[in-house]
Design an enzyme around this catalytic site. Structure first.
Site, short mmCIF file in Angstrom:
data_model
loop_
_atom_site.label_atom_id
_atom_site.label_comp_id
_atom_site.label_asym_id
_atom_site.label_seq_id
_atom_site.Cartn_x
_atom_site.Cartn_y
_atom_site.Cartn_z
N GLU A 1 0.73 -1.23 0.02
CA GLU A 1 0.12 0.18 0.07
C GLU A 1 0.80 1.31 0.10
O GLU A 1 0.19 2.32 0.10
CB GLU A 1 -0.81 0.06 1.38
CG GLU A 1 -2.13 -1.23 1.21
CD GLU A 1 -2.58 -1.09 2.77
OE1 GLU A 1 -2.28 -0.51 3.65
OE2 GLU A 1 -3.42 -2.04 2.77
N HIS B 1 -4.40 0.55 -6.50
CA HIS B 1 -3.09 0.91 -5.86
C HIS B 1 -2.61 2.24 -6.55
O HIS B 1 -3.25 2.74 -7.60
CB HIS B 1 -2.19 -0.08 -5.77
CG HIS B 1 -2.70 -1.23 -4.70
ND1 HIS B 1 -1.83 -1.55 -3.56
CD2 HIS B 1 -3.70 -1.68 -4.69
CE1 HIS B 1 -2.38 -2.32 -2.94
NE2 HIS B 1 -3.82 -2.65 -3.41
C1 LIG Z 1 -0.93 -4.65 2.64
C2 LIG Z 1 -1.36 -5.51 1.46
N1 LIG Z 1 -0.46 -6.57 1.27
C3 LIG Z 1 -0.83 -7.47 0.32
C4 LIG Z 1 -1.75 -6.76 -0.57
C5 LIG Z 1 -2.32 -7.73 -1.74
O1 LIG Z 1 -2.27 -7.29 -3.09
P1 LIG Z 1 -2.90 -7.81 -4.41
O2 LIG Z 1 -4.35 -7.38 -4.21
O3 LIG Z 1 -2.21 -7.26 -5.36
O4 LIG Z 1 -2.78 -9.37 -4.37
C6 LIG Z 1 -2.76 -6.06 -0.24
C7 LIG Z 1 -3.96 -5.73 -1.33
O5 LIG Z 1 -4.25 -4.60 -1.38
C8 LIG Z 1 -2.23 -5.19 0.79
O6 LIG Z 1 -3.23 -4.06 1.25
#
Ligand SMILES: Cc1ncc(COP(=O)(O)O)c(C=O)c1O
Length: 420
Positions: free
Chosen positions: A185, A211
């Site tokens: 994030e 994002h």
């Molecule tokens: C802190 C955090 N880690 C990991 C993720 C996972 O990312 P993704 O949605 O690209 O799989 C998110 C998703 O928003 C997140 O907020």
């Protein structure tokens, strides 16, 4: 950029679709991409070179150059970036590997797929509380959580707000712990003028639609550790050696196996595609502008919302931090005075979207009963954030009028509840 027929056609189509949009809604997120990204994506698609290759490599180099990381291994999501980080750290190929049942300290205020790779690989998360103002892992709780089995700390800077990196790196050094950063994030956020993601052994970013920048879905794991990066490349692609630099050391031991199909570790297929990488490279150029806008919006909203300090807590940016405002968080101080449901309904009815903050106090989620873990203290701040908190958008497409509108709607609610 040459305004080719293709470019003009995409622009035309874009305008047809988006001119009808109701601009009044204050969404949590709005697309960061437009005509230029779709054009570059399509151009790559037309070449038919779509599976991981030169574009993906260039994108990874772009990320390293921009933030000063040494190695970057892209993947198809931020969750995959976390999975790659942990699976490589647990691989038999890695000389400094962690072992099953090792404890990793994590914040209770977490995202689900920050935690799952740990438990899937037999590591034991130890959940500690966060600070109510920064929302980040509480250093005193980290100190309390350390046991003989502790081997690492995984931090999750919430919404782009840097953790106390001086303290955290000091603890890791003193106790010989591995530092991992889930900065999914927090792209572009800095502590002491150094980019997050560069403090620990490895760190992850997400390019999901909502994002700071996106390539539809996508992620990247960064590290300064060559060995770890090479293992991540093996795990990302089926467990074969095809994408590593020094193939010879394996090939020479298995002369009878086709080097293109030589498998040395368990693996997955987590690869990013070439059109996505082209899109990512177009987006990275825009990141600083997006962050500037988010920071300006957060500053302005904070200056207006100060008036309601008796009722709410907003996320606090420390002096050493450069926060990148993935969203604007609001915690209701006392639910007996303000009911969260009533407030969020009022905001939603007035076209302001809301959502809960990450996965809340993750230890309250039913899935946590299914894996080994430990909790330290009562996690009251993470619970308060889960029960009393929510967030609204503060993204690049909002301007002063929208920010003022948000403030006015909050004021209207508080007046209606006879609190002002
Ligand atoms: C802190 C955090 N880690 C990991 C993720 C996972 O990312 P993704 O949605 O690209 O799989 C998110 C998703 O928003 C997140 O907020």
């Amino acid at each position: 950029m040459k305004k080719t027929f293709l470019y003009k056609s995409i622009k035309n189509e874009w305008q047809k679709v988006h001119s009808k949009k109701n601009n009044k809604k204050i969404k949590l997120h709005e697309p960061t991409f437009g005509v230029e990204e779709i054009f570059n994506f399509t151009k790559q698609l037309i070449t038919t070179n779509v599976t991981m290759g030169k574009q993906v490599e260039s994108f990874e180099k772009n990320i390293c150059d921009k933030f000063g990381f040494r190695y970057a291994v892209s993947s198809n999501s931020g969750s995959s970036a976390n999975l790659l980080m942990i699976s490589a750290l647990m691989s038999n190929l890695y000389s400094k590997r962690l072992k099953k049942n090792d404890e990793i300290i994590v914040p209770a205020l977490a995202w689900s797929t920050s935690i799952f790779p740990l438990t899937q690989y037999g590591l034991k998360p130890v959940f500690v509380d966060c600070d109510l103002k920064t929302m980040n892992i509480d250093i005193n709780q980290v100190k309390k959580a350390i046991s003989k089995k502790t081997k690492g700390i995984l931090i999750i800077p919430i919404y782009g707000n840097p953790c106390e990196m001086n303290e955290i790196t000091k603890i890791c050094k003193k106790k010989g712990l591995v530092l991992l950063e889930d900065t999914c994030e927090s792209m572009g956020a800095k502590y002491n003028n150094k980019f997050l993601g560069g403090f620990g052994l490895a760190s992850s970013f997400s390019f999901y639609f909502s994002h700071h920048i996106t390539c539809l879905e996508g992620g990247i794991t960064v590290t300064n550790d060559y060995e770890l990066a090479e293992i991540m490349k093996i795990i990302r692609s089926h467990g074969w050696i095809r994408n590593v630099k020094e193939k010879e050391k394996w090939i020479k031991n298995y002369p009878k196996i086709d080097p293109n199909f030589l498998f040395v570790n368990e693996g997955y297929n987590l690869r990013l595609t070439e059109p996505q990488a082209r899109m990512g490279m177009t987006q990275i150029k825009k990141l600083d502008g997006f962050i500037k806008k988010r920071r300006k919006n957060a500053d302005y909203l904070m200056s207006l919302m100060k008036e309601f300090n008796d009722f709410f807590i907003y996320q606090y940016e420390t002096k050493k931090s450069f926060h990148t405002w993935f969203g604007f968080t609001i915690i209701i101080k006392d639910l007996k005075i303000i009911d969260r449901g009533r407030l969020c309904n009022f905001l939603n009815k007035n076209a302001i979207e809301t959502r809960v903050i990450v996965s809340g106090n993750f230890t309250s989620q039913p899935v946590v009963k299914t894996f080994k873990h430990r909790t330290v203290g009562n996690l009251e701040n993470a619970s308060k954030i889960m029960n009393n908190g929510f967030s609204i958008g503060i993204h690049q497409n909002l301007g002063n009028n929208e920010i003022k509108y948000i403030y006015n709607i909050f004021k209207k609610f508080l007046k209606r509840e006879s609190l002002l």
